[in-house]
Design a protein around this motif. Structure first.
Motif, mmCIF file in Angstrom:
data_model
loop_
_atom_site.group_PDB
_atom_site.id
_atom_site.type_symbol
_atom_site.label_atom_id
_atom_site.label_comp_id
_atom_site.label_asym_id
_atom_site.label_seq_id
_atom_site.Cartn_x
_atom_site.Cartn_y
_atom_site.Cartn_z
ATOM 1 N N LEU A 78 11.647 0.425 6.903
ATOM 2 C CA LEU A 78 11.511 1.216 5.745
ATOM 3 C C LEU A 78 11.111 2.553 6.512
ATOM 4 O O LEU A 78 11.518 3.615 6.104
ATOM 5 C CB LEU A 78 10.373 0.760 4.805
ATOM 6 N N ALA A 79 10.194 2.453 7.684
ATOM 7 C CA ALA A 79 9.538 3.576 8.302
ATOM 8 C C ALA A 79 10.659 4.150 9.009
ATOM 9 O O ALA A 79 10.736 5.477 9.070
ATOM 10 C CB ALA A 79 8.243 3.212 9.224
ATOM 11 N N LYS A 80 11.622 3.645 9.309
ATOM 12 C CA LYS A 80 12.541 4.327 10.308
ATOM 13 C C LYS A 80 13.645 5.120 9.362
ATOM 14 O O LYS A 80 14.385 5.891 9.700
ATOM 15 C CB LYS A 80 13.340 3.210 10.947
ATOM 16 N N GLY A 93 14.015 5.771 2.273
ATOM 17 C CA GLY A 93 13.788 4.546 3.352
ATOM 18 C C GLY A 93 14.971 3.441 3.379
ATOM 19 O O GLY A 93 14.930 2.577 4.105
ATOM 20 N N PHE A 94 15.635 3.593 2.394
ATOM 21 C CA PHE A 94 16.950 2.592 2.257
ATOM 22 C C PHE A 94 17.977 2.908 2.753
ATOM 23 O O PHE A 94 19.046 2.202 2.462
ATOM 24 C CB PHE A 94 17.179 2.490 0.557
ATOM 25 N N GLY A 95 18.183 3.976 3.764
ATOM 26 C CA GLY A 95 19.632 4.317 4.451
ATOM 27 C C GLY A 95 20.257 5.241 3.594
ATOM 28 O O GLY A 95 19.784 5.921 2.633
ATOM 29 N N PHE A 96 21.575 5.265 4.207
ATOM 30 C CA PHE A 96 22.404 6.546 3.625
ATOM 31 C C PHE A 96 23.579 5.947 2.506
ATOM 32 O O PHE A 96 24.382 5.134 3.080
ATOM 33 C CB PHE A 96 22.972 7.020 4.726
ATOM 34 N N VAL A 97 23.479 6.159 1.252
ATOM 35 C CA VAL A 97 24.518 5.883 0.458
ATOM 36 C C VAL A 97 25.232 7.142 -0.094
ATOM 37 O O VAL A 97 26.561 7.106 0.082
ATOM 38 C CB VAL A 97 23.790 4.882 -0.669
ATOM 39 N N LYS A 98 24.641 8.051 -0.305
ATOM 40 C CA LYS A 98 25.126 9.320 -0.798
ATOM 41 C C LYS A 98 25.421 10.251 0.345
ATOM 42 O O LYS A 98 26.396 10.949 0.407
ATOM 43 C CB LYS A 98 24.498 10.149 -1.894
ATOM 44 N N GLY A 142 0.646 -1.242 -0.094
ATOM 45 C CA GLY A 142 0.041 0.036 0.043
ATOM 46 C C GLY A 142 0.692 1.432 -0.233
ATOM 47 O O GLY A 142 0.285 2.391 0.449
ATOM 48 N N ALA A 143 2.291 1.427 -0.492
ATOM 49 C CA ALA A 143 2.722 2.342 -0.622
ATOM 50 C C ALA A 143 3.211 3.055 -1.812
ATOM 51 O O ALA A 143 3.027 2.099 -2.986
ATOM 52 C CB ALA A 143 4.255 2.004 0.037
ATOM 53 N N LEU A 187 16.964 3.510 -6.176
ATOM 54 C CA LEU A 187 16.856 3.049 -4.798
ATOM 55 C C LEU A 187 18.077 2.131 -4.554
ATOM 56 O O LEU A 187 18.511 1.398 -5.538
ATOM 57 C CB LEU A 187 15.613 2.167 -4.658
ATOM 58 N N MET A 188 18.742 2.222 -3.577
ATOM 59 C CA MET A 188 20.116 1.304 -3.306
ATOM 60 C C MET A 188 20.284 1.278 -1.730
ATOM 61 O O MET A 188 20.056 2.478 -1.173
ATOM 62 C CB MET A 188 21.281 2.370 -3.972
ATOM 63 N N TYR A 189 20.530 0.387 -1.267
ATOM 64 C CA TYR A 189 20.752 0.191 0.252
ATOM 65 C C TYR A 189 22.322 -0.518 0.410
ATOM 66 O O TYR A 189 22.686 -1.242 -0.488
ATOM 67 C CB TYR A 189 19.857 -0.768 0.863
ATOM 68 N N GLN A 190 22.725 -0.153 1.464
ATOM 69 C CA GLN A 190 24.061 -0.738 1.925
ATOM 70 C C GLN A 190 23.737 -1.911 2.575
ATOM 71 O O GLN A 190 23.085 -1.947 3.585
ATOM 72 C CB GLN A 190 24.858 0.286 2.714
ATOM 73 N N GLY A 191 24.167 -3.067 2.058
ATOM 74 C CA GLY A 191 23.887 -4.499 2.710
ATOM 75 C C GLY A 191 25.174 -4.978 3.648
ATOM 76 O O GLY A 191 26.434 -4.293 3.570
ATOM 77 N N GLY A 192 24.824 -5.895 4.385
ATOM 78 C CA GLY A 192 25.901 -6.404 5.041
ATOM 79 C C GLY A 192 26.881 -7.133 4.502
ATOM 80 O O GLY A 192 26.229 -7.897 3.506
#
Lengths: 357, 357
Positions: free
Chosen positions: A182-184, B185-190, A100-101, A112-117
């Motif tokens: 995501l909300a954080k 929402g995906f965190g900090f990349v830039k 629903g987003a 969109l890109m995230y830093q993964g472990g």
């Protein structure tokens, strides 16, 4: 050239060169013990590996042995950086619809890109260890590149030149933990456990014309519990190519050799048929299937993975051969593996009770 | 024990043991070349380093040389994981107020934490290289721990036992790029370029009673352009201790040795005085100063860092000696450093134009 990392009891394993048909392997010990060493010094070390590769393919390598994917760790069992994009906008759109987003306004121009472990990348047959089925275990079939050094502010066409190797990835996701994270806004720490890698990584030339315009133009096969559920084309609907994803990551900082950049879940657009949308290529993650069901039938009917479920992910080349070898993983409970008891001993999903001061 | 990494032209540098007063150093070559090796095998390798440390402190080390912080890389010049929490809720509250955002409901029990880039950790004197002042360059003074292996689902008290080393960090932030990334929402990349580290990391016993209950009970000194702007107490207002931060990170996955976990910007609560709130300990990042100004005067008056600005961060022990040595960085434009020309050649902040397919 195809490369893999064999288990040897150490944290980083032993680098092996693997023949094109994945039948034979050869230790790279006299050139480099670890893949990261090769990435650190690619121009100097890779030609010698390429020589072994040619000898392997011609059956002339003197110390070749049968390649066993079950002996593989992730090609980089631990990496200095794992950045995962969402280049298939159809995936983003479907998954967002499911929860629903809205689609972010900038989605067309700003990946969109995230830093993964990256401290614990899993091998192709590693168990997906999970404390609770209620976390919503999902697979995500993706392609990824491993880069050399990339300068800050690098343009996307030049960024493509930094691609050293291609990989096939299962970006395991704990779907029910995603909304809270995501909300954080701080990205995914809890909802993305160890990402798994197919046995071998390959240089782009291995794909021939299927590597074009920064994309892999091959289908990605997903087999869930023995049933083929996805055969999505990786090239056609990849909105941002790998050079663009790398350039995005390097906008405000340089990237060091061995950086892994993922494509996000491979996904194809739906097709309108008889007043409803269908997805003839299937899906590369369960969240998409549930989104499709929601759009078609008003609600999802497919559940996420259960303990004992298996997922197999593979890419076949235009010659029919497996490019990367297959990822084949089973979901197992934490207790069985690490404690030998069925008693739950880790907190369930939900508010993190044990971190209350 | 205090450890540092000396530049030697390689990507990982050379491990050195440093005396308590930071005056003398000794190569650890015959024990381990790199800090990561020690973390991989702590129980086996650290006692021999401890022996050198004792000899150094007693003036009996045979190959000691004067310690020069200018020769230091980050203690781990590249790490497999850098997770940064926000344990000082006052910081989160102030910064959110400044951008008109609410405090997340779960903030008291569920730590904010992002996965940072760890492929390129900066040394104590590394320039903060930035393409545009308009990005809003800010420092963030933090403490961090480096862990051994942590099992999945580890409780917070046991997680504390995994702390091997303490570090002092400047988590450089491009403040004006934060809101867009938070919205995604995906965190900090830039918005989080290379994080910088003080010259030495120390074992917790170096702090004596100042290391208690998973917190460092010492003030963190921030000097911006030669002016002392912050002297925040790191212990008193740290809502989540390091064990809790580690346990949070390990909730759904194990953490491998060498994982760095940050505290978030050290921050103290305001004090009510004469009908207005004041912050007598100052600030550990400019965003907080701007938030304080907004709360006191209706708008911020302090600007973010400019090219040529310097930031110095240091922690003094109860004996008055520098615990970690000092971070001392200058903000410089990208072009001057890497291209020798003043012509702008990287995109400005804003929509990522060069990634439009």
């Amino acid at each position: 050239m195809k490369l893999a990392t064999y288990q040897d009891g150490s944290r980083d394993g032993q680098l092996v060169v693997v023949s094109r048909d994945l039948s034979q392997a050869h230790y790279a010990t006299h050139i480099a013990n670890r893949l990261q060493q090769v990435l650190d010094d690619w121009n100097y070390l890779s030609p010698a590996l390429q020589d072994i590769y040619h000898q392997l393919n011609q059956g002339r390598a003197r110390h070749a042995f049968p390649f066993d994917p079950a002996q593989c760790m992730a090609p980089l069992p631990r990496a200095y950086q794992w950045l995962d994009g969402s280049a298939y906008l159809n995936h983003v759109e479907l998954v967002r619809q499911a929860r629903g987003a809205d689609m972010p306004e900038s989605a067309q121009t700003d990946p969109l890109m995230y830093q993964g472990g990256s401290d614990d990348l899993a091998g192709p047959h590693a168990e997906i260890v999970c404390a609770s089925e209620s976390w919503g275990v999902d697979f995500e079939a993706e392609l990824a590149v491993i880069t050399g050094d990339v300068p800050m502010g690098c343009a996307s066409d030049r960024a493509l030149d930094a691609v050293r190797l291609l990989a096939l990835v299962n970006d395991v996701t704990l779907r029910n933990l995603v909304p809270d994270e995501l909300a954080k806004g701080f990205g995914f720490v809890k909802s993305k456990p160890a990402t798994a890698f197919a046995p071998v990584v390959v240089t782009p030339d291995e794909l021939g014309e299927a590597w074009a315009r920064g994309r892999v133009h091959l289908p990605v096969q997903c087999v869930w519990n023995g049933r083929k559920v996805g055969m999505c084309e990786a090239g056609s609907d990849m909105h941002f190519h790998f050079g663009q994803l790398i350039a995005h990551a390097a906008k405000t900082r340089r990237l060091r050799a061995g950086t892994i950049v993922g494509s996000g879940t491979v996904s194809n657009k739906g097709v309108a048929r008889k007043n409803r949308t269908e997805w003839p290529h299937g899906y590369s993650c369960i969240a998409e299937k549930r989104a499709m069901e929601t759009l078609q039938d008003g609600q999802p009917s497919t559940e996420y993975m259960k303990f004992g479920d298996t997922i197999r992910i593979e890419v076949k080349g235009r010659d029919g051969g497996s490019v990367f070898g297959a990822i084949h993983q089973e979901v197992v409970p934490l207790d069985v593996r690490s404690r030998g008891t069925a008693a739950p001993s880790v907190p369930e999903a939900g508010p993190a009770q044990d971190v209350t001061p």
